[in-house]
Structure formats: structure tokens, C-alpha cells
Design a protein around this motif. Sequence first.
Motif, PDB file in Angstrom:
ATOM      1  N   ALA A  68      45.705   5.321  54.629  1.00 26.06           N
ATOM      2  CA  ALA A  68      44.253   5.512  54.737  1.00 26.06           C
ATOM      3  C   ALA A  68      43.566   4.765  53.600  1.00 26.06           C
ATOM      4  CB  ALA A  68      43.926   6.996  54.670  1.00 26.06           C
ATOM      5  N   GLY A  69      42.446   4.131  53.913  1.00 26.04           N
ATOM      6  CA  GLY A  69      41.673   3.457  52.871  1.00 26.04           C
ATOM      7  C   GLY A  69      42.243   2.127  52.424  1.00 26.04           C
ATOM      8  N   ALA A  70      43.242   1.608  53.124  1.00 31.27           N
ATOM      9  CA  ALA A  70      43.798   0.293  52.758  1.00 31.27           C
ATOM     10  C   ALA A  70      42.666  -0.732  52.732  1.00 31.27           C
ATOM     11  CB  ALA A  70      44.871  -0.130  53.751  1.00 31.27           C
ATOM     12  N   ALA A  71      42.641  -1.531  51.667  1.00 29.36           N
ATOM     13  CA  ALA A  71      41.527  -2.466  51.490  1.00 29.36           C
ATOM     14  C   ALA A  71      41.362  -3.389  52.696  1.00 29.36           C
ATOM     15  CB  ALA A  71      41.742  -3.284  50.222  1.00 29.36           C
ATOM     16  N   GLY A  72      42.472  -3.778  53.294  1.00 30.63           N
ATOM     17  CA  GLY A  72      42.420  -4.702  54.426  1.00 30.63           C
ATOM     18  C   GLY A  72      41.638  -4.176  55.610  1.00 30.63           C
ATOM     19  N   LEU A  73      41.548  -2.859  55.737  1.00 37.74           N
ATOM     20  CA  LEU A  73      40.790  -2.291  56.859  1.00 37.74           C
ATOM     21  C   LEU A  73      39.330  -2.724  56.775  1.00 37.74           C
ATOM     22  CD1 LEU A  73      42.332   1.303  56.890  1.00 37.74           C
ATOM     23  CD2 LEU A  73      42.579  -0.425  58.703  1.00 37.74           C
ATOM     24  N   GLY A  74      38.855  -2.947  55.552  1.00 38.13           N
ATOM     25  CA  GLY A  74      37.467  -3.371  55.353  1.00 38.13           C
ATOM     26  C   GLY A  74      37.196  -4.741  55.948  1.00 38.13           C
ATOM     27  N   TYR A  75      38.168  -5.654  55.859  1.00 33.30           N
ATOM     28  CA  TYR A  75      37.983  -6.992  56.446  1.00 33.30           C
ATOM     29  C   TYR A  75      37.821  -6.876  57.961  1.00 33.30           C
ATOM     30  CZ  TYR A  75      39.788  -8.804  52.011  1.00 33.30           C
ATOM     31  OH  TYR A  75      39.986  -9.092  50.691  1.00 33.30           O
ATOM     32  N   ALA A  76      38.638  -5.986  58.546  1.00 28.67           N
ATOM     33  CA  ALA A  76      38.567  -5.809  59.998  1.00 28.67           C
ATOM     34  C   ALA A  76      37.200  -5.256  60.376  1.00 28.67           C
ATOM     35  CB  ALA A  76      39.678  -4.870  60.456  1.00 28.67           C
ATOM     36  N   ALA A  77      36.814  -4.187  59.698  1.00 28.61           N
ATOM     37  CA  ALA A  77      35.546  -3.539  60.020  1.00 28.61           C
ATOM     38  C   ALA A  77      34.381  -4.519  59.869  1.00 28.61           C
ATOM     39  CB  ALA A  77      35.346  -2.315  59.125  1.00 28.61           C
ATOM     40  N   ALA A  78      34.412  -5.305  58.781  1.00 30.55           N
ATOM     41  CA  ALA A  78      33.322  -6.260  58.524  1.00 30.55           C
ATOM     42  C   ALA A  78      33.229  -7.311  59.631  1.00 30.55           C
ATOM     43  CB  ALA A  78      33.532  -6.943  57.169  1.00 30.55           C
ATOM     44  N   ALA A  79      34.368  -7.594  60.266  1.00 30.82           N
ATOM     45  CA  ALA A  79      34.385  -8.620  61.319  1.00 30.82           C
ATOM     46  C   ALA A  79      34.220  -8.001  62.706  1.00 30.82           C
ATOM     47  CB  ALA A  79      35.689  -9.408  61.246  1.00 30.82           C
ATOM     48  N   GLY A  80      34.002  -6.692  62.747  1.00 34.38           N
ATOM     49  CA  GLY A  80      33.833  -6.023  64.039  1.00 34.38           C
ATOM     50  C   GLY A  80      35.127  -5.891  64.822  1.00 34.38           C
ATOM     51  N   VAL A  81      36.249  -5.945  64.105  1.00 37.45           N
ATOM     52  CA  VAL A  81      37.566  -5.810  64.743  1.00 37.45           C
ATOM     53  C   VAL A  81      37.996  -4.341  64.636  1.00 37.45           C
ATOM     54  CG1 VAL A  81      40.010  -6.424  64.457  1.00 37.45           C
ATOM     55  CG2 VAL A  81      38.241  -8.182  64.252  1.00 37.45           C
ATOM     56  N   ALA A  82      38.616  -3.818  65.700  1.00 32.67           N
ATOM     57  CA  ALA A  82      39.060  -2.423  65.690  1.00 32.67           C
ATOM     58  C   ALA A  82      39.992  -2.182  64.508  1.00 32.67           C
ATOM     59  CB  ALA A  82      39.792  -2.101  66.991  1.00 32.67           C
ATOM     60  N   ALA A  83      39.748  -1.104  63.772  1.00 31.49           N
ATOM     61  CA  ALA A  83      40.562  -0.776  62.599  1.00 31.49           C
ATOM     62  C   ALA A  83      40.987   0.686  62.705  1.00 31.49           C
ATOM     63  CB  ALA A  83      39.762  -1.008  61.327  1.00 31.49           C
ATOM     64  N   ARG A  84      42.283   0.910  62.703  1.00 31.71           N
ATOM     65  CA  ARG A  84      42.789   2.275  62.843  1.00 31.71           C
ATOM     66  C   ARG A  84      43.776   2.598  61.745  1.00 31.71           C
ATOM     67  NH1 ARG A  84      44.117   2.640  69.246  1.00 31.71           N
ATOM     68  NH2 ARG A  84      45.296   4.484  68.679  1.00 31.71           N
ATOM     69  N   THR A  85      43.854   3.873  61.408  1.00 31.56           N
ATOM     70  CA  THR A  85      44.857   4.339  60.454  1.00 31.56           C
ATOM     71  C   THR A  85      45.769   5.340  61.142  1.00 31.56           C
ATOM     72  OG1 THR A  85      43.283   4.074  58.632  1.00 31.56           O
ATOM     73  CG2 THR A  85      45.225   5.442  58.218  1.00 31.56           C
ATOM     74  N   ILE A  86      47.069   5.132  60.986  1.00 38.78           N
ATOM     75  CA  ILE A  86      48.060   6.098  61.469  1.00 38.78           C
ATOM     76  C   ILE A  86      48.932   6.440  60.261  1.00 38.78           C
ATOM     77  CG2 ILE A  86      49.930   6.541  63.107  1.00 38.78           C
ATOM     78  CD1 ILE A  86      48.736   4.435  64.915  1.00 38.78           C
ATOM     79  N   PRO A  87      48.587   7.531  59.551  1.00 38.37           N
ATOM     80  CA  PRO A  87      49.310   7.833  58.308  1.00 38.37           C
ATOM     81  C   PRO A  87      50.753   8.247  58.615  1.00 38.37           C
ATOM     82  CG  PRO A  87      47.255   9.097  58.492  1.00 38.37           C
ATOM     83  CD  PRO A  87      47.547   8.531  59.843  1.00 38.37           C
ATOM     84  N   HIS A  88      51.709   7.518  58.021  1.00 40.27           N
ATOM     85  CA  HIS A  88      53.108   7.847  58.321  1.00 40.27           C
ATOM     86  C   HIS A  88      53.458   9.252  57.867  1.00 40.27           C
ATOM     87  CE1 HIS A  88      53.222   6.024  54.291  1.00 40.27           C
ATOM     88  NE2 HIS A  88      54.199   6.860  54.070  1.00 40.27           N
ATOM     89  N   ARG A  89      52.731   9.745  56.872  1.00 44.12           N
ATOM     90  CA  ARG A  89      53.039  11.082  56.352  1.00 44.12           C
ATOM     91  C   ARG A  89      52.724  12.185  57.365  1.00 44.12           C
ATOM     92  NH1 ARG A  89      54.477  10.248  51.325  1.00 44.12           N
ATOM     93  NH2 ARG A  89      53.510   8.578  50.146  1.00 44.12           N
ATOM     94  N   ASP A  90      51.970  11.872  58.388  1.00 43.92           N
ATOM     95  CA  ASP A  90      51.657  12.873  59.414  1.00 43.92           C
ATOM     96  C   ASP A  90      52.823  13.106  60.368  1.00 43.92           C
ATOM     97  OD1 ASP A  90      49.204  12.912  58.294  1.00 43.92           O
ATOM     98  OD2 ASP A  90      48.099  12.158  60.032  1.00 43.92           O
ATOM     99  N   PHE A  91      53.895  12.342  60.225  1.00 42.32           N
ATOM    100  CA  PHE A  91      54.997  12.423  61.190  1.00 42.32           C
ATOM    101  C   PHE A  91      56.274  12.847  60.488  1.00 42.32           C
ATOM    102  CE2 PHE A  91      51.795   9.607  62.686  1.00 42.32           C
ATOM    103  CZ  PHE A  91      51.659   9.924  64.021  1.00 42.32           C
ATOM    104  N   ALA A  92      57.027  13.722  61.190  1.00 45.63           N
ATOM    105  CA  ALA A  92      58.225  14.303  60.573  1.00 45.63           C
ATOM    106  C   ALA A  92      59.346  13.279  60.456  1.00 45.63           C
ATOM    107  CB  ALA A  92      58.688  15.512  61.382  1.00 45.63           C
ATOM    108  N   THR A  93      59.394  12.345  61.377  1.00 42.87           N
ATOM    109  CA  THR A  93      60.493  11.374  61.363  1.00 42.87           C
ATOM    110  C   THR A  93      59.948   9.955  61.488  1.00 42.87           C
ATOM    111  OG1 THR A  93      60.747  11.350  63.762  1.00 42.87           O
ATOM    112  CG2 THR A  93      62.031  13.015  62.547  1.00 42.87           C
TER     113      THR A  93
END
Length: 205
Positions: free
Chosen positions: A32-57
Motif C-alpha cells: 500500500a502507498g507504493a510511490a509508483g502507484l502515483g505515476y499510474a494515478a497521475a496518468a489515469g491508469v488503473a492502480a490497485r493494491t493487493i497487500p500480500h499480508r492479507d493472505f495466509a499463504t
Amino acid sequence: MSVVVLISGRGSNLKALMDAGVPVRAVISNVAGAAGLGYAAAAGVAARTIPHRDFATREAFDQALARAVDDYAPRLVVLAGFMRILTAGFVARYDGRLMNIHPSLLPAFPGLDTHRRALAAGVKVHGCTVHFVTADLDHGPIIVQAAVPVRADDSEQTLAARVLREEHRIYPLAVRWFLDDRLSVSGGIVRVKGGDAQAYFASGA
Ligand code: GRF
């Protein structure tokens, strides 16, 4: 024709790809909050976060990641500073259309801390590699490499910066070659069809 880019942090390679006109359809980060997500958002490109810590395996995370990637039906999946080891299942699912950039001249220095290890080994030439991803970490078929000199007064930071400039040059090239159907792989060897692809192997330092 689209590309999905997976990141974990700074995102300078993602930015280089977008600046070069690569058709990036979506950017997915495991942090979450990876700086690169900002480049995507600024360019109108879909930006999603899937935190690996939310998954047991690792498998459960990779399945969720694959579902998200498949939402965009990309031709190519590009790892750009994505700091998770992917399961064999994920790698097999995108066989032949999953690319990574690694900050060393593979097969030298797979894994982490490549610039520190290059300095410690006293190598005189260092660089970066774009390769197809296989289940064998940092050992997939090599698409393009760029070499830089290692200078006597280099620190890890100065060497990393010299290599990073080359990363930003060769990653867009490799992606463009793929999208233009110029890459073929046979017996673990990548061939680049047509043109003067050979010239790109020269040192760009
Ligand atoms: C780059 O050095 C890349 O080679 C490595 O991770 C770093 C990512 O940098 N795989 P950035 O996030 O693209 O700026």
C-alpha cells in the motif's frame, strides 16, 4: 495489446515504460502507498493494491493477484521492482508473457543486493538484464542486457544510479519488441527478429 505492471515500491521503471509510450493498462502493487502507484494515478491508469499480508499463504496471494491481472486481459505482465517471489503456478499461468528486470548482468548476481555484491566481488563491468520469468528465480531466458563500467571510486549508490539509467533504457525496448512480436524463445535462448537489435547490447554508459 495491453500490459499490466506489478510493482512494490519506487516505480521508476514503471515511469520509464509509461514515458516511452508502453500501453500500460493497470498497475498492481503488493505494498500500500507504493510511490509508483502515483505515476499510474497521475496518468489515469488503473492502480490497485493487493497487500500480500492479507493472505495466509503465498498460493492464496498469487491466486488473488492472478485474478486481478486477468481483469485486464493483458498480453504481457511486467515485473518492475516487484519484490515477491511468485509461485510456480503463477509463473506457469503467464508462461512466455511474464518479464522481469534485474539489476545485474545475469547469470551473475541473482537475488538481492546486487550492486553491493558486485563491488565486493571487484567486477569491472556490471549492468542490468531483462528476462522472461521462469520458476527458477532470476534465471529465465535473457532478452536484453546493458553493461556499465564499475569505477574505482563507486559507492553502492553511484553504481546503482548508473545501472538504473540503463534499466530505464532497455526495459521499454524489450517490452516494445514483445508487443511487436519480435521475440522468440528456443532452447532457453531469446532471438530478436529483424532490425539491428544486436546494437542495443552495446554498453550505454
Ligand atoms: C530496479 O533496480 C529493478 O531492477 C529491481 O528493482 C528495482 C526497482 O526500481 N528489480 P523501481 O521501483 O523501478 O524504481
